[in-house]
Design an enzyme around this catalytic site. Structure first.
Site, PDB file in Angstrom:
ATOM      1  N   ASP A  33       0.835  -1.199   0.000  1.00 59.04           N
ATOM      2  CA  ASP A  33       0.000   0.000   0.000  1.00 59.04           C
ATOM      3  C   ASP A  33       0.870   1.250   0.000  1.00 59.04           C
ATOM      4  OD1 ASP A  33       0.871   0.203   2.632  1.00 59.04           O
ATOM      5  OD2 ASP A  33      -1.073  -0.108   3.520  1.00 59.04           O
ATOM      6  N   ASP A  34       0.239   2.359  -0.236  1.00 58.45           N
ATOM      7  CA  ASP A  34       0.923   3.655  -0.275  1.00 58.45           C
ATOM      8  C   ASP A  34       2.018   3.684  -1.342  1.00 58.45           C
ATOM      9  OD1 ASP A  34      -0.694   4.409   1.826  1.00 58.45           O
ATOM     10  OD2 ASP A  34       0.769   3.852   3.335  1.00 58.45           O
ATOM     11  N   CYS A  72      -5.546   2.554   4.349  1.00 60.03           N
ATOM     12  CA  CYS A  72      -4.752   1.314   4.259  1.00 60.03           C
ATOM     13  C   CYS A  72      -5.209   0.219   5.218  1.00 60.03           C
ATOM     14  CB  CYS A  72      -3.273   1.614   4.421  1.00 60.03           C
ATOM     15  SG  CYS A  72      -2.821   2.397   5.975  1.00 60.03           S
ATOM     16  N   HIS A 127      -2.970  -3.752  10.527  1.00 63.32           N
ATOM     17  CA  HIS A 127      -2.384  -2.627  11.257  1.00 63.32           C
ATOM     18  C   HIS A 127      -1.851  -3.081  12.614  1.00 63.32           C
ATOM     19  CE1 HIS A 127      -1.640   1.511  12.394  1.00 63.32           C
ATOM     20  NE2 HIS A 127      -2.193   1.235  13.554  1.00 63.32           N
TER      21      HIS A 127
END
Length: 150
Positions: A33-34, A72, A127
């Site tokens: 991601d990102d 995310c 996360h």
């Protein structure tokens, strides 16, 4: 900023689904991601990515990206649980399958583990490091402390 000064920072999320029996195929699930698709396999030569380019040539390269929610942690929790986000579920990067999904939710890695695969997580897939830990992973998670990586 000059092109040569660009630093590409990415969070690579690597999940290995390795079957217990040798007759089945291995599954390598890379979640990143990102990151914009500025890799050689996407015909962008800003970064030198020979290993990812070779992997893309021998596997499946997805050229369109979609997500359930543009955050995310929430998107990853939603994707791996198969549950759509709502205004009250999977909305922040602090989202958690264990806390936000209904009890008994079968996640993608848990499905593979329940079907004879040795499931490994290297990096940050959720996360929270302990999220979905008991049902999904054959071995404890391995996470790098990105603050200590040079």
């Amino acid at each position: 900023m000059h092109k040569s000064q660009y630093t590409i920072f990415l969070t690579a999320l690597l999940v290995l689904f390795i079957p217990a029996s040798f007759g089945a195929k291995n599954i390598l699930f890379l979640a990143v991601d990102d990151l914009r698709p500025e890799l050689g396999c996407f015909d962008v030569n800003r970064a030198k990515t020979p290993s990812i380019d070779r992997l893309a040539q021998s596997g499946v390269l997805f050229e369109s990206a979609y997500c359930q929610v543009p955050v995310c942690g929430a998107s990853r929790s939603s994707l791996l649980s198969g549950i759509y986000p709502t205004p009250k579920r999977f909305t922040t990067y602090y989202s958690s399958v264990d806390k936000n999904a209904p009890a008994g939710t079968l996640t993608l890695p848990a499905h593979f583990r329940n079907n004879g695969y040795d499931t490994q997580c290297i990096g940050k897939i959720y996360h929270h490091a302990d999220d979905d830990l008991a049902q999904s992973w054959s071995n404890p998670l391995f996470r790098l402390d990105w603050k200590k990586v040079n």
